[in-house]
Motif scaffolding. Structure first.
Motif, PDB file in Angstrom:
ATOM      1  N   ILE A 149      -3.280  -4.296  12.948  1.00 52.97           N
ATOM      2  CA  ILE A 149      -4.017  -4.172  14.296  1.00 52.97           C
ATOM      3  C   ILE A 149      -5.785  -4.889  13.371  1.00 52.97           C
ATOM      4  CG2 ILE A 149      -5.596  -3.492  16.586  1.00 52.97           C
ATOM      5  CD1 ILE A 149      -3.243  -1.429  16.514  1.00 52.97           C
ATOM      6  N   GLY A 150      -5.968  -4.624  12.247  1.00 57.36           N
ATOM      7  CA  GLY A 150      -7.089  -5.121  12.319  1.00 57.36           C
ATOM      8  C   GLY A 150      -7.031  -6.844  11.481  1.00 57.36           C
ATOM      9  N   VAL A 151      -6.474  -6.945  10.714  1.00 54.19           N
ATOM     10  CA  VAL A 151      -5.534  -8.497  10.313  1.00 54.19           C
ATOM     11  C   VAL A 151      -5.213  -9.799  12.125  1.00 54.19           C
ATOM     12  CG1 VAL A 151      -3.150  -8.416   9.778  1.00 54.19           C
ATOM     13  CG2 VAL A 151      -4.948  -9.399   8.241  1.00 54.19           C
ATOM     14  N   ASN A 152      -4.602  -9.057  12.618  1.00 53.67           N
ATOM     15  CA  ASN A 152      -4.253  -9.956  14.313  1.00 53.67           C
ATOM     16  C   ASN A 152      -4.811 -10.086  14.849  1.00 53.67           C
ATOM     17  OD1 ASN A 152      -0.784 -10.944  13.312  1.00 53.67           O
ATOM     18  ND2 ASN A 152      -1.067  -8.699  12.491  1.00 53.67           N
ATOM     19  N   THR A 153      -6.338  -9.503  14.794  1.00 58.89           N
ATOM     20  CA  THR A 153      -7.299  -9.581  15.778  1.00 58.89           C
ATOM     21  C   THR A 153      -8.688  -9.343  15.257  1.00 58.89           C
ATOM     22  OG1 THR A 153      -7.748  -6.743  15.759  1.00 58.89           O
ATOM     23  CG2 THR A 153      -6.139  -7.832  16.761  1.00 58.89           C
ATOM     24  N   GLY A 154      -9.280  -9.037  14.120  1.00 52.57           N
ATOM     25  CA  GLY A 154     -10.059  -9.187  13.780  1.00 52.57           C
ATOM     26  C   GLY A 154     -11.412  -7.823  13.975  1.00 52.57           C
ATOM     27  N   SER A 155     -10.467  -7.374  14.569  1.00 48.28           N
ATOM     28  CA  SER A 155     -11.679  -6.567  15.322  1.00 48.28           C
ATOM     29  C   SER A 155     -12.099  -5.182  15.342  1.00 48.28           C
ATOM     30  CB  SER A 155     -10.964  -5.940  16.741  1.00 48.28           C
ATOM     31  OG  SER A 155     -10.048  -5.073  16.272  1.00 48.28           O
ATOM     32  N   ILE A 156     -11.493  -4.423  13.827  1.00 49.06           N
ATOM     33  CA  ILE A 156     -11.308  -3.567  12.497  1.00 49.06           C
ATOM     34  C   ILE A 156     -12.242  -3.707  11.274  1.00 49.06           C
ATOM     35  CG2 ILE A 156     -10.604  -1.425  11.726  1.00 49.06           C
ATOM     36  CD1 ILE A 156      -8.019  -1.650  13.733  1.00 49.06           C
ATOM     37  N   PHE A 157     -11.824  -4.745  10.982  1.00 50.67           N
ATOM     38  CA  PHE A 157     -12.233  -5.024   9.575  1.00 50.67           C
ATOM     39  C   PHE A 157     -13.195  -6.489   9.315  1.00 50.67           C
ATOM     40  CE2 PHE A 157      -8.575  -2.279   8.754  1.00 50.67           C
ATOM     41  CZ  PHE A 157      -8.978  -1.257   8.153  1.00 50.67           C
ATOM     42  N   GLY A 158     -13.416  -6.654  10.994  1.00 49.92           N
ATOM     43  CA  GLY A 158     -14.181  -8.406  10.592  1.00 49.92           C
ATOM     44  C   GLY A 158     -12.158  -9.090  10.245  1.00 49.92           C
ATOM     45  N   ASN A 159     -12.474 -10.817  10.259  1.00 54.49           N
ATOM     46  CA  ASN A 159     -11.680 -11.697  10.138  1.00 54.49           C
ATOM     47  C   ASN A 159     -11.561 -12.010   8.934  1.00 54.49           C
ATOM     48  OD1 ASN A 159     -11.236 -12.585  12.895  1.00 54.49           O
ATOM     49  ND2 ASN A 159     -14.071 -13.093  12.254  1.00 54.49           N
ATOM     50  N   TYR A 160      -9.960 -11.691   8.470  1.00 50.78           N
ATOM     51  CA  TYR A 160      -9.647 -11.424   7.335  1.00 50.78           C
ATOM     52  C   TYR A 160      -7.803 -11.822   7.296  1.00 50.78           C
ATOM     53  CZ  TYR A 160      -7.398  -7.203   7.812  1.00 50.78           C
ATOM     54  OH  TYR A 160      -6.629  -5.992   7.958  1.00 50.78           O
ATOM     55  N   THR A 161      -8.211 -12.231   5.866  1.00 47.73           N
ATOM     56  CA  THR A 161      -6.046 -12.540   6.075  1.00 47.73           C
ATOM     57  C   THR A 161      -5.692 -12.221   4.706  1.00 47.73           C
ATOM     58  OG1 THR A 161      -6.563 -14.983   5.217  1.00 47.73           O
ATOM     59  CG2 THR A 161      -6.120 -14.872   7.350  1.00 47.73           C
ATOM     60  N   TYR A 162      -4.513 -11.354   5.075  1.00 49.84           N
ATOM     61  CA  TYR A 162      -3.574 -11.320   3.005  1.00 49.84           C
ATOM     62  C   TYR A 162      -2.955 -12.498   2.956  1.00 49.84           C
ATOM     63  CZ  TYR A 162      -4.032  -6.312   4.396  1.00 49.84           C
ATOM     64  OH  TYR A 162      -4.354  -5.031   4.682  1.00 49.84           O
ATOM     65  N   GLY A 163      -2.958 -12.715   1.151  1.00 49.34           N
ATOM     66  CA  GLY A 163      -2.823 -13.122   1.089  1.00 49.34           C
ATOM     67  C   GLY A 163      -1.314 -12.698  -0.061  1.00 49.34           C
ATOM     68  N   HIS A 164      -0.546 -13.453  -0.784  1.00 46.62           N
ATOM     69  CA  HIS A 164       1.202 -13.311  -1.254  1.00 46.62           C
ATOM     70  C   HIS A 164       1.183 -12.021  -2.373  1.00 46.62           C
ATOM     71  CE1 HIS A 164      -0.668 -15.974  -4.228  1.00 46.62           C
ATOM     72  NE2 HIS A 164       0.041 -15.406  -5.362  1.00 46.62           N
ATOM     73  N   GLY A 165      -0.760 -11.376  -3.016  1.00 46.55           N
ATOM     74  CA  GLY A 165      -0.729 -10.422  -3.794  1.00 46.55           C
ATOM     75  C   GLY A 165       0.198  -9.172  -3.550  1.00 46.55           C
ATOM     76  N   LEU A 166      -0.168  -8.761  -2.876  1.00 49.26           N
ATOM     77  CA  LEU A 166       0.942  -7.644  -1.499  1.00 49.26           C
ATOM     78  C   LEU A 166       1.861  -7.336  -1.757  1.00 49.26           C
ATOM     79  CD1 LEU A 166      -2.671  -5.897  -0.584  1.00 49.26           C
ATOM     80  CD2 LEU A 166      -1.342  -5.847  -2.602  1.00 49.26           C
ATOM     81  N   GLY A 167       3.055  -9.109  -1.517  1.00 52.11           N
ATOM     82  CA  GLY A 167       4.339  -8.199  -1.610  1.00 52.11           C
ATOM     83  C   GLY A 167       4.236  -8.941  -0.348  1.00 52.11           C
TER      84      GLY A 167
END
Length: 220
Positions: free
Chosen positions: A85-103
């Motif tokens: 929810i956080g990464v797709n809405t920005g409503s929990i942790f802020g606006n962020y995106t995951y890279g490829h580092g965590l698979g």
């Protein structure tokens, strides 16, 4: 099954060698990630390092009761859903995106992120079990440890393709969410009296914290 138990008992009996292995393992990781030529390969290995650390901690866990397994599944699933929810809405942790580092990802969210939360909650609460403090202090203490850990982690995460915030600085919202989520999971562990006394878990927490601190120093 008895063969697996025998292997686990043998590994637990060689505690000092396991600690030495972890120190060498993470030291190699620091070296590999600090050198630009080898960094991409070591970033690729990040999920495997997390799996290995989790496996070692699991080997030293005293007993996997049905209640314990349910709580662990809850922490994994709940943290994954919150991150999704956080990464797709920005409503929990802020606006962020995951890279490829965590698979591998599902809906822009690494599948391993739930395991990362479970491991961190487990080891931080195991650190608190080394004290004689009352349960309330232990819950807040474990959550504070995770907050300090996250402060370190956030400084290096973008450089290792873990995640990146759209703002130039990590928002305070992220740290508040981390603390509250850690507080919730630590509270569940303590209220349900999950036995997380684990000989190797505090070592894993300390080595991982030093790992990110060392990376922060070598990259600046």
């Amino acid at each position: 099954m008895s063969g697996i138990k025998h292997i686990a008992n043998s590994i637990r009996a060689n505690y000092r060698y396991v600690v030495l292995f972890l120190i060498i393992f993470y030291a190699v990781g620091i070296t590999g990630l600090s050198i630009s030529a080898t960094r991409p390969f070591f970033i690729y290995l990040t999920p495997f390092a997390l799996l290995l650390s989790s496996f070692i901690v699991a080997l030293f866990h005293s007993k996997f009761s049905a209640k314990t397994i349910v709580v662990f599944i809850f922490i994994y699933a709940a943290s994954f859903i919150v991150e999704l929810i956080g990464v797709n809405t920005g409503s929990i942790f802020g606006n962020y995106t995951y890279g490829h580092g965590l698979g591998v990802k599902l809906v822009n969210t690494p599948l391993i992120i739930g395991l990362n939360w479970l491991l961190l909650v487990y080891v931080s609460n195991s650190v608190m079990e080394l004290t004689t403090w009352n349960p309330v202090v232990k819950v807040f203490g474990a959550s504070f440890l995770l907050l300090v850990y996250d402060v370190l982690l956030e400084q290096v995460a973008p450089q290792f393709a873990m995640w990146t915030f759209s703002e130039s600085a990590v928002p305070v919202q992220n740290y508040v969410a981390w603390f509250l989520l850690a507080l919730l999971f630590s509270l569940v562990i303590n209220l349900l009296k999950i036995n997380i006394k684990n000989r190797i878990a505090p070592v894993v927490f300390g080595i991982q914290a030093l790992f990110f601190a060392a990376l922060l120093l070598t990259l600046n």
